[in-house]
Design an enzyme around this catalytic site. Sequence first.
Site, PDB file in Angstrom:
ATOM      1  N   GLU A  50     -13.362  11.139  35.937  1.00  0.00           N
ATOM      2  CA  GLU A  50     -12.269  10.813  36.853  1.00  0.00           C
ATOM      3  C   GLU A  50     -12.790  10.436  38.243  1.00  0.00           C
ATOM      4  OE1 GLU A  50      -8.389  10.492  38.588  1.00  0.00           O
ATOM      5  OE2 GLU A  50      -9.271  10.175  36.603  1.00  0.00           O
ATOM      6  N   HIS A  88     -14.595   7.059  38.439  1.00  0.00           N
ATOM      7  CA  HIS A  88     -13.586   5.989  38.430  1.00  0.00           C
ATOM      8  C   HIS A  88     -12.957   5.836  39.817  1.00  0.00           C
ATOM      9  CE1 HIS A  88     -10.452   3.333  37.149  1.00  0.00           C
ATOM     10  NE2 HIS A  88      -9.501   4.204  37.418  1.00  0.00           N
TER      11      HIS A  88
END
Length: 330
Positions: free
Chosen positions: A73, A76
């Site tokens: 996460e 990203h």
Amino acid sequence: MTIQKKLITFTLCWTMLVIILGAYTRLTDAGLGCPDWPGCYGFLKVPHKAEKMELAAARFPERPLEHHKAWNEMIHRYLAGTLGLLIGALFIISWRQRKRLTVLPSALLAIVIFQATLGAWTVTMGLLPIVVLAHLLFGFILFSLLALYWLQQRPAWRNSEVRLQALKPLALLALVVVVLQIALGGWTAANYAALACIDLPLCEAGWSNRLAFAEAFDLHLGHDDYEYGVMSQDARATIHVLHRLGAIVTLSIVAWFSWRLYRLAETTLMQRFAQAIALVLLLQFVLGLLNIVLHLPLANAVAHNFVGANLMMLLVVTYYQISRPQGREV
């Protein structure tokens, strides 16, 4: 090659990386790997030291830290944040060159800011499907407009065949159908319905008696967390079946458009556009079949997402080529 051209090319490639990693993050169930935004458990990066991990557990006792998901996460987010800076730089360069706002750089900046907002809502709203879908669609729109901006910097790549304007209605239909199919695919993924049907050609026996359209397209507001989905199996199967039927419609219409474009085009450039659309369309259809037959292998599912983005991009650029042969930039 000017600095602007190089930066557009780099930003376009960077966007591809962000799209791939975004799909990977979602498909590895890491969308809530960090339950807060923009940090991770209250830190700028994933906590590893014992005292920080204890603090993270105290802040979010309902969601234990899983390092591999958290890093998926956060990487990203780092890449997406860098993309925002790159598009901001493109906007500034464009404004300084022309001393006025131009449509594409302004649109790109507005979209990337909205994308950041959607990214935050994705986390803070617990993967609410409509937000997840919007995040996907605007990511694809951003990619398509960046490709269009890249094309505008290269006059040699511009179509000069006015006769191809006769294909505008069919080109627009193909683009709309692909966008709707991508939306259906995004809705399928956001509601964890990708494996709701694992038989071919449509679903398991008796599927037509279990369709639940009202639930399938209900927003299901009010849940704290949408991870792994909140819909019934029947609703998920309904979405899945519609996505499969949409694939057949998409294959037919886009294939017909690419064939008409190839036959009508007189230049090698536009014939290559037609061939590219046909090849990407076929690849996307095969990847979709493999998702079903192989039960959604990670690499294949990520590729299906990325190729879908490229199909939409090609149709956006082709529609622009047909609509504005050697026209002015926007």
